[in-house]
Scaffold this active site. Structure first.
Site, PDB file in Angstrom:
ATOM      1  N   GLU A 128       6.243   4.620  -1.077  1.00 50.09           N
ATOM      2  CA  GLU A 128       6.622   6.042  -1.169  1.00 50.09           C
ATOM      3  C   GLU A 128       6.736   6.473  -2.623  1.00 50.09           C
ATOM      4  O   GLU A 128       6.424   7.611  -2.977  1.00 50.09           O
ATOM      5  CB  GLU A 128       7.931   6.287  -0.408  1.00 50.09           C
ATOM      6  CG  GLU A 128       7.711   6.252   1.095  1.00 50.09           C
ATOM      7  CD  GLU A 128       8.922   5.828   1.898  1.00 50.09           C
ATOM      8  OE1 GLU A 128      10.044   5.846   1.372  1.00 50.09           O
ATOM      9  OE2 GLU A 128       8.725   5.463   3.079  1.00 50.09           O
ATOM     10  N   GLU A 188       4.005  -4.674   2.345  1.00 53.15           N
ATOM     11  CA  GLU A 188       4.236  -3.546   3.241  1.00 53.15           C
ATOM     12  C   GLU A 188       2.949  -2.741   3.405  1.00 53.15           C
ATOM     13  O   GLU A 188       2.635  -1.888   2.569  1.00 53.15           O
ATOM     14  CB  GLU A 188       5.324  -2.629   2.661  1.00 53.15           C
ATOM     15  CG  GLU A 188       6.662  -3.300   2.491  1.00 53.15           C
ATOM     16  CD  GLU A 188       7.787  -2.295   2.586  1.00 53.15           C
ATOM     17  OE1 GLU A 188       8.650  -2.487   3.440  1.00 53.15           O
ATOM     18  OE2 GLU A 188       7.788  -1.311   1.834  1.00 53.15           O
TER      19      GLU A 188
HETATM   20  C1  PEP Z   1      10.250   0.544   4.237  1.00 49.00           C
HETATM   21  O1  PEP Z   1      10.568   1.668   3.940  1.00 49.00           O
HETATM   22  O2  PEP Z   1      10.206  -0.325   3.363  1.00 49.00           O
HETATM   23  C2  PEP Z   1       9.935   0.258   5.637  1.00 49.00           C
HETATM   24  C3  PEP Z   1       9.419  -0.909   5.943  1.00 49.00           C
HETATM   25  O3  PEP Z   1      10.212   1.237   6.551  1.00 49.00           O
HETATM   26  P1  PEP Z   1      10.151   1.104   8.153  1.00 49.00           P
HETATM   27  O4  PEP Z   1      10.845  -0.173   8.525  1.00 49.00           O
HETATM   28  O5  PEP Z   1      10.865   2.313   8.661  1.00 49.00           O
HETATM   29  O6  PEP Z   1       8.712   1.078   8.541  1.00 49.00           O
END
Ligand code: PEP
Length: 249
Positions: free
Chosen positions: A97, A167
């Protein structure tokens, strides 16, 4: 145990101080017997309250970003020393983000990581591909660039403290988790990239988390993968019950 698992919550821009108080008080007894490291990363405004409430417990507190400079004319920014003085021990760096909305680059991730390490914070460095990059078979190349950028000029002695969070951008906040196999394959590749930089022995000791819609239902399968050492949890970290179930996978 070669690598102690670490589950960290990323609260993002959620929870006032009052809400922090309620959530942390609920969470403390629920995770007291966790076998992994437990971290909550909160907005700057909640850090002092979170540190105060978790003193003497097994919950550590992290920030969600940090500036690279020691101090100076950087209006609105927070330094690593300021976080350390508060009692903060971890910091998320390079979350997708921040890369997407705030112009974070591999170079700024590297500068923030160095500043965090110099101050004694443990950086949780995020990497991951977008859906378009995955569909074009660019996942490995994209992540290699992010890993090489983040670790650039960081000596082994410091680098060993870093936690990497893989991620996939398409899995964050979407409810669309990577399959156990997808997560394992990419994290194994990341470990290979780290081995290329620091050697295999080093890579085998570095902790690499998965993040992206991890929740009480899918955590066990992901954590059963040989290269996955924990999770970075967004949505499910905002409810004490859900986060504790993830922590006690
Ligand atoms: C994050 O923001 O790092 C994340 C993994 O969010 P979520 O678990 O909501 O997908």
């Amino acid at each position: 145990m070669l690598r102690k698992p670490i589950i960290a919550g990323n609260w993002k821009m959620n929870n006032t101080i009052a809400e922090t108080e309620a959530l942390v008080k609920d969470l403390i007894p629920l995770v007291a017997d966790a076998k992994c490291d437990v971290v909550i990363c909160t907005p700057y405004t909640d850090l002092a309250k979170a540190v105060e409430l978790t003193k003497g417990t097994n919950i550590k507190v992290g920030a969600e970003n940090v500036h690279w400079a020691e101090k100076g004319a950087f209006t609105g920014e927070i330094s690593a020393k300021m976080l350390v003085e508060l009692g903060v021990e971890y910091v998320i760096i390079g979350h997708s983000e921040r890369r997407q909305y705030f112009g974070e680059t591999d170079a700024s991730v590297n500068m923030r990581t160095k500043a965090a390490l110099a101050a004694g914070l443990i950086p949780i460095v995020c990497v991951g591909e977008t859906l378009e990059q995955r569909e074009k078979n660019r996942t490995k190349a994209v992540i290699r660039k992010q890993i090489n950028g983040a670790f650039a000029d960081i000596p082994e002695e410091d680098a060993k403290k870093i936690v990497v969070a893989y991620e996939p951008v398409w899995a964050i906040g979407t409810g669309k988790t990577a399959t156990d196999e997808q997560a394992q394959e990419t994290i194994k590749n990341i470990r290979g990239m780290i081995a290329h930089l620091y050697g295999r022995k080093f890579a085998n000791r570095l902790r690499i988390q998965y993040g992206g819609s991890m929740n009480p239902k899918n955590v066990a399968g992901l954590m059963a993968q040989p290269d996955i050492d924990g999770g970075l949890i967004g949505g499910a970290s905002l409810k004490a019950e859900d986060f504790s179930k993830v922590v006690k996978y």
